[in-house]
Design an enzyme around this catalytic site. Structure first.
Site, PDB file in Angstrom:
ATOM      1  NE  ARG A   1     -21.699  27.583  12.707  1.00 13.00           N
ATOM      2  CZ  ARG A   1     -20.282  27.177  12.122  1.00 13.00           C
ATOM      3  NH1 ARG A   1     -20.143  25.848  11.585  1.00 13.00           N
ATOM      4  NH2 ARG A   1     -19.269  27.939  12.598  1.00 13.00           N
TER       5      ARG A   1
ATOM      6  CG  ASP B   1     -13.754  27.956  14.103  1.00 16.74           C
ATOM      7  OD1 ASP B   1     -13.248  26.918  14.178  1.00 16.74           O
ATOM      8  OD2 ASP B   1     -15.001  28.081  13.385  1.00 16.74           O
TER       9      ASP B   1
END
Length: 560
Positions: A173, A463
């Site tokens: 990613r 996050d």
């Protein structure tokens, strides 16, 4: 031809961070420049399209909707034949690829001796968004594919290495196409972050994977329109044309459904990815943050405390995920569920409660037709994995009704639940803690927003998505002067600044070290600016700020 290649490679400049020179070879820079010349202008055009859709929602309260009828929504087309490993039930473990110790741990067995099925090696929401992070991620991916990756933490006197046995498959990613990397330029302009990260992975780890006959798999973050999926298709096609070692490689991509516009174009995105399409992922935090942004100016869309908005019990959100599964079932793609973020705790009772919540969450996902989900730590890996493996292993199959997307229409509503100042306080605490970690180079951090409060509450691996969601909810409450459901007290900048100050004082009382204290004080200043930006409808990502810009914000007067 040689002169042309040298000219193209010298157009690329990069900051001299550790490890960069070995990656930015003339051959790589030539490839990078060709990608830029073919795709950068379109990336900017796609960004402008995004902004137009958002502005329409903010100015006219007109939310995105489904595109016009097209071949993508009709016929019996299917995604390409799926690699067997992408069809495995179980769990994928996610974490920052640039933090070598965490990356190695993710590849290794958990405490019960079981590895994750897949590894989401992330340079996006849990990455640090500096060039050094992207360089480390590229090198770590290559080292992991070659099984040569190791790390010695001299401060903690610990060594890390990859254990014997079959590794999880890799899910790469990179950062999204909405971001630039200011420390890499072409012709003096910042390089597109999505192009840079994807190119590094394909050129290095991708080559090693292709040499081994492995598939090269990507998660595509922050997509908002089918035309953006087509952009990635062209990126993969061009790379296979430019790099002979990728010509016959298997490249597949899974779209992260983490923006409101994407919800309406999931089927179209699979269609536009064409030979590279693999599946859809049901993001949670970023999707909620995106919804906040699109309804920010609508006084009728003020949400309750986000901590009580559960996908499983919020009908319109559950329907979005059921629609995602239905599209995957209809088109032969893989549906991937959300993240279990609880981290291990010294208290067994906290771990037991966390395990129960994770098990229930993943059981629900499995029963909706998802074949995998994500987990943030190997400690809870087996707990998160078992519901998928057991249900699918039992011979259970989705019903025919579950494969019809029209059974699950998209309708954005306000969830039920109270608006409380305590919920705002938890957002403020999370935000301070997260930005402090960001300033230390971490895009993911263990955070307990109820630290010091009574009750059982494990720390969660938070996050950038959670930071974004916290900022958006605070800003929405300020804009509409949302009142506490119980006391009637209104939200405003004075209240939020007071909450930030109180949480900072509590945090500093629990932490030691002058350097640590200074970082937390800077974090509060940056948090205030981030919130202020959102109240002004400027939703710029934290990942778009250089560290120098953040330093200037921290030195400026308070934004609130």
């Amino acid at each position: 031809m040689r002169k042309v290649s040298l000219l193209m490679s010298t157009r690329v400049k990069f900051a001299p961070v550790e490890g960069a020179a070995a990656l930015f070879t003339p051959a790589f820079c030539e490839y990078l420049t060709r990608l830029h010349d073919h795709l950068d202008a379109r990336a900017h055009e796609l960004r402008h399209r995004r902004l137009a859709v958002l502005e329409r929602a903010l100015r006219q309260h007109t939310l995105p909707t489904h595109p016009a009828a097209s071949p993508a929504g009709s016929g019996s087309w299917q995604v390409p034949s799926m690699p067997d490993e992408l069809k495995k039930p179980g769990i994928e473990i996610s974490g920052p690829c640039s933090i070598t110790s965490m990356f190695i741990n993710a590849l290794n067995p958990g405490p019960e001796g079981e590895r994750a099925v897949g590894d989401l090696d992330d340079d996006e929401d849990s990455g640090g968004h500096r060039l050094i992070d992207t360089v480390r991620s590229a090198n770590n991916r290559l080292g992991a594919v070659n099984r040569e990756l190791s790390f010695v933490d001299r401060e903690r006197n610990r060594s890390y290495s990859i254990a014997d046995g079959e590794l999880p498959f890799f899910m790469h990613r990179e950062r999204g196409l909405h971001l630039d990397e200011p420390d890499v330029t072409v012709d003096g302009a910042p390089f597109n972050a999505a192009l840079l990260g994807t190119a590094l992975t394909l050129f290095y780890a991708g080559r090693a994977q292709a040499d081994r006959g492995q598939g090269i798999y990507f998660y595509l973050p922050k997509l908002e329109a089918a035309a953006e999926a087509r952009w990635y298709r062209d990126l993969f096609e061009l790379s296979q044309q430019q790099l002979p070692f990728l010509a016959r490689a298997t490249i597949r991509a899974i779209v992260l459904v983490e923006s409101l516009p994407c919800v309406y174009e999931m089927e179209e995105m699979l269609y536009e990815l064409g030979p590279y399409a693999a599946g859809l992922n049901a993001a949670r935090w970023d999707l909620k943050a995106s919804i906040f942004e699109f309804v920010m100016t609508d006084p009728g869309q003020v949400w309750p405390d986000r901590f009580g908005v559960d996908i499983k019990t919020t009908p319109f959100l559950a329907n979005i995920f059921r629609r995602l599964v239905a599209i995957c079932l209809k088109r032969g793609a893989v549906p991937i569920g959300g993240m279990a973020t609880a981290l291990p705790n010294p208290d067994p009772e906290v771990n037991r409660a966390a395990a129960e919540a994770i098990r229930a969450d993943k059981q629900w996902e499995a029963e909706q037709g998802f074949i995998r989900g994500w987990v943030a730590h190997i400690f809870h890996m087996k707990t998160a994995s078992d519901p998928f493996k057991k249900l699918i292993g039992s011979g259970w199959k989705p019903t025919e009704q579950m494969a019809h997307p029209d059974n699950y229409p998209v309708s954005i509503k306000v969830p039920e639940g109270p608006v409380t100042i305590e919920g705002t306080r938890r957002n403020a605490r999370m935000l301070i803690e997260y930005v402090e970690g960001w300033l230390g180079g971490r895009g993911a951090k263990s955070i307990d927003s109820l630290e010091g409060k009574p009750g059982i509450h494990p720390a969660l691996m938070e996050d950038l998505a959670t930071g974004r969601m916290s900022v958006a909810q605070i800003a929405q409450r300020i804009i509409h002067r949302a009142r506490d459901t119980g006391t009637g007290a209104p939200h405003d900048e004075v209240l939020v600044k007071r909450l930030l100050g109180a949480e900072l004082a509590d945090i500093l009382a629990r932490r030691q070290g002058a350097e640590t204290h200074e970082r937390y004080r800077k974090a509060v200043k940056i948090a205030m600016r981030w919130i202020k930006n959102y109240t002004e409808l400027n939703f710029r990502s934290l990942g778009a700020y250089s560290r120098a810009e953040l330093d200037r914000i921290a030195a400026a007067p308070d934004a609130l």
